[in-house]
Motif scaffolding. Sequence first.
Motif, PDB file in Angstrom:
ATOM      1  N   LEU A  94      -0.789   3.967   4.700  1.00  0.00           N
ATOM      2  CA  LEU A  94      -0.748   2.770   5.529  1.00  0.00           C
ATOM      3  C   LEU A  94      -0.695   1.514   4.662  1.00  0.00           C
ATOM      4  O   LEU A  94      -1.207   1.484   3.543  1.00  0.00           O
ATOM      5  N   LYS A  95      -0.085   0.461   5.222  1.00  0.00           N
ATOM      6  CA  LYS A  95       0.028  -0.823   4.551  1.00  0.00           C
ATOM      7  C   LYS A  95      -0.794  -1.870   5.296  1.00  0.00           C
ATOM      8  O   LYS A  95      -1.342  -1.615   6.377  1.00  0.00           O
ATOM      9  N   ARG A  96      -0.857  -3.066   4.702  1.00  0.00           N
ATOM     10  CA  ARG A  96      -1.642  -4.143   5.318  1.00  0.00           C
ATOM     11  C   ARG A  96      -1.132  -4.468   6.722  1.00  0.00           C
ATOM     12  O   ARG A  96      -1.919  -4.674   7.643  1.00  0.00           O
ATOM     13  N   ASP A  97       0.182  -4.487   6.905  1.00  0.00           N
ATOM     14  CA  ASP A  97       0.747  -4.872   8.198  1.00  0.00           C
ATOM     15  C   ASP A  97       0.477  -3.841   9.278  1.00  0.00           C
ATOM     16  O   ASP A  97       0.671  -4.125  10.473  1.00  0.00           O
ATOM     17  N   ASP A  98       0.012  -2.642   8.875  1.00  0.00           N
ATOM     18  CA  ASP A  98      -0.280  -1.608   9.874  1.00  0.00           C
ATOM     19  C   ASP A  98      -1.633  -1.832  10.544  1.00  0.00           C
ATOM     20  O   ASP A  98      -1.925  -1.206  11.577  1.00  0.00           O
TER      21      ASP A  98
ATOM     22  N   ILE B  38      -6.172 -10.797   7.849  1.00  0.00           N
ATOM     23  CA  ILE B  38      -6.593  -9.961   6.733  1.00  0.00           C
ATOM     24  C   ILE B  38      -6.097 -10.617   5.454  1.00  0.00           C
ATOM     25  O   ILE B  38      -4.892 -10.672   5.182  1.00  0.00           O
ATOM     26  N   SER B  39      -7.035 -11.121   4.668  1.00  0.00           N
ATOM     27  CA  SER B  39      -6.669 -11.863   3.459  1.00  0.00           C
ATOM     28  C   SER B  39      -6.620 -10.977   2.222  1.00  0.00           C
ATOM     29  O   SER B  39      -5.896 -11.280   1.271  1.00  0.00           O
ATOM     30  N   THR B  40      -7.385  -9.887   2.188  1.00  0.00           N
ATOM     31  CA  THR B  40      -7.342  -8.957   1.055  1.00  0.00           C
ATOM     32  C   THR B  40      -7.192  -7.540   1.583  1.00  0.00           C
ATOM     33  O   THR B  40      -7.717  -7.201   2.654  1.00  0.00           O
ATOM     34  N   PHE B  41      -6.485  -6.717   0.843  1.00  0.00           N
ATOM     35  CA  PHE B  41      -6.233  -5.341   1.260  1.00  0.00           C
ATOM     36  C   PHE B  41      -6.229  -4.462   0.023  1.00  0.00           C
ATOM     37  O   PHE B  41      -5.629  -4.800  -1.001  1.00  0.00           O
TER      38      PHE B  41
END
Length: 748
Positions: free
Chosen positions: A72-76, A88-91
Amino acid sequence: MIATRRKIAAIALAGVLLQGGAPAFGQQSQPQPPADAQTQTQAPKTSIRVTSELVLANVVVRDKKGNLVRDLKRDDFTLFEDGKKQQISTFDFENVDQLETAGAAEKTVTGETAAAAGPAGVLKKSEAPVMNARDRRVIVLYFDFSAMEPDQIERCVDAAKKYINTQMKTVDIVALVSLSTNMRVDLDFTDDKPKILSVLSSYSSGSGEGFQMGDTGSVEGTAETGGSFTPDDTDYNTFSADWKLLALQSTMQALGKIEQKKSLIYFSNGISQTGTDNQSALRAATAAAVKNNVSIYPVDIRGLQAFPPGGEAQSASLHGQSAYNGAAVLNDLSGNAASQETLSTLAADTGGKAFFDTNDFGGVFTQVQKDSSAYYVLGFTSTNALKDGHYRRLKVVVNRADVKLEFRPGYYSGRDYQHLNRADREAQLEDELAAELPQTDVPLYAGTAYFRQDESHYYLAVSLVVPGSQIPFVQEKDKDNATIDIIGEVRIGEKGRVPVGQLRDTVKLALDSSQQVRRKNVQYNTGFVLAPGNYHLKFIVRENQTGRMGSFETDVQVPDLRKAPLRMSSVVLSSLRAPVTNAPKKKVVNPLIQDQTQLVPNVTHVFTRDQHLYLQYEIYDAAKGKVAIAAAAAQAQSGSAAAAAPAPAPQTRESIHVLTSIEFLQGNVKVYESKQVAATEVTAPDRKAVVFQIDLPLQSLKPGLYVCQVNVIDDVAGNFAFPRWPILIKDAAAAAAPATQSSSSSGQ
C-alpha cells in the motif's frame, strides 16, 4: 538545608536594566571574576527547544486470509480524527520480516547501559548515539514485582526464558525493566541471548517487595489473623496504584527516543484502582504510550484461577457469613475483574492486547511478533488546535474492500496550562525544575550574597527579580491581582545533582490600579543555610494567568572564611528598606533584617539620583589590640578630685579598630569618597560580626556608569579588602514614582 525567610516587593524601575536583558543560563546578574584564558576561548554552547505536534498511528493491514498486506501507498490511506479528515504528512512502512535489512543491534538505545548483568548493575550514561531500530522488532519485558508472590515471579521469569530460547527472532531486540521498591533498567536493548538469559536468571523470588493491596477497613470476608481490628488502607491503595502507573509512564517517556513501534510486555498480577482517584495517572500512562508509539501487552501472571467459597487452603478461615452465602466468591471475582480492568484499558488504549485467565504465557510473545512484523506508520498534525486533554477517536480506511485494519482507537490530546488541574500544574513545575533545558518565556534575574552564621554555616541570601511588564494582572474591584509560583533547589556534588535545599512558594500580588505596574519589578527574597562549598542554584518562576515560565540557574561558591586574612561577607547594594510585616515561624537569623526592616538587594545595580544607596556588609573575627583611652574620657572617669591631682598615666584597653569608606570611580579618576567610618566594638556578638550599614544620597553625582569601591581595613591586624562593582546612576523620573507596596511570607 533550610529555606528561610522570604519576601515579595514591587520596586520602582529606574530604567533599562544593565546589559539590556536577563542573563543567560548559568550567568549571574552581578559581575563575576574573569574566567581563565582557556574558558574564554571556548565557543558558547547553544541549545534549541523543539516542540512537535505530530501524531503517529500504526496500522497493520491484513487480507481475508490473515496475511499481511505490504504494497500500500500513502494515497491508499484516509485518516479521520473525531470524524474529520486529516492530512497525512508522514508515511513509512516498517518491514521487520526482511531479515536482510536488519543490521547488527547496537548496544544502546535509551542512552543507558547496564554495567553488570542483573538488577545490581549500575547504570552509566553512554556516549553512543540513539540506535536506528528501523526494520527491527523492539520489545520491552517489564516485570512488575512490586506485589507478586514468589511463585508468580518464577512463573513470569520462566515464560520470558522460554521466549528467549524458542521464539526470539534474529530481528528482535529486547530490554529488561523491573519494578520493586524502585524502577530499574536491568538490561538495555540487545539481541544477545546469553546476556538476556543471565539477567533473567538473576531475578529471584525475593524481588517482590510486598506492595500488595491493603485492607478496606471491613472485617466481613477477611481472613482471621488474630488482629484486634482491620485497618482501612484505602489511601495506601490509591498511592500504590498511582505509583505503578507513573512508573509505566516514565518508561514510555524514555522509549520516545526510538521512532519505531515499541511493544511493552507488562507482567503483573493486576492493578486495582480506587474509584476515580487513579484515573488521572491511568490516562497519563496511556497518553504517554500513544505519544511515544508504544503498545502495551499486559499479562496477568496469576493465570487461570479458582475461587473456593472458603478461601484457598493456605488462607485462614473467613470472618462473618461470606463463606456460606456466596459473597466471598463474588467478592473475589469482583476484585479479580477490577484488577484486570486497568490492564485491559492499558492494552485497548495503546493498540495492544491483554492476556488473562490462561496458564500458557507464550501467546503474548506470538501476538507481539505478529502485530509488529509489518506495519504502516501514518503521521499527521491535528486540525483541532485545542489543547484540552480530551480523548480523540481515530479511524483509518483504505481504498480496498478485501482487507482488515488494526490500529489504536484514539489518543488523548495535549493540555495547555488553562486545562491543567492542580496536581498537573504542580507536576509541571517539578518537571521544569528537573529539565536540562527549562523554558525562558519570562525573563528572570537573580543575585546572591553570603553572611556567616557560625564557623561552619552561612546564610545565602537569594533575590529573584521578574519585570512587572511580564506579569498580566487581573482587575478585581479597585486592585490589580496576580499570582506567581516559585520553585527552586540548591544542589551540590558532581554536576550539581544532589539537592541540599528546596523552595516552593506561591506569591499573591495585589496592587492599586492607579499604580504604574509595568514600570516596576517584582522581587522575591529568600535564603538558605549552607556549609561552605560549591553549589548550583536553579529556580523556576511561573505566572499563573497564562502559565508562562522563566528559569535561572547559576553556580555559587560559599567560601570558608577561616582561611581568609580578612573575613568579610558579601556587600549588598540596595535602594529600598521595606518593613517586615510577618515574623518567621522559626527563628532564623537573616542579617538583612534589622529592627523589623529588611534591606531589599538591588540585583541590577541601577539607581536614580533621587534615591539613596544603602550598603551593608560584615567583618568577622576582627583582631583586638590595645587602644589608648582619650584623655578627656579618662579625666571624666576620675571625678572632680582629679583636677588637683597630677595628670594620670595613659590608660589603654583591648578593642578592635576597623575602618571603612566608599569610593566612586570613573575610569582612573576618583569622583567621590565618603567619610571614613571606624568601628571599635563588635555589633553582633553572637556571630562575632561588625555590621556596617552605610547610607549615601546620590543627588550630588552626575548620571553615568561608575565603579563603586568599598574600602575595608582591619587596623589592628593590618589586613584589608577593596571589593568593587559597576553601578548605573540615571536621572530621576519626571514624575514621582508611585509608592511601593510589599507583602511577605515566611516559612521553613
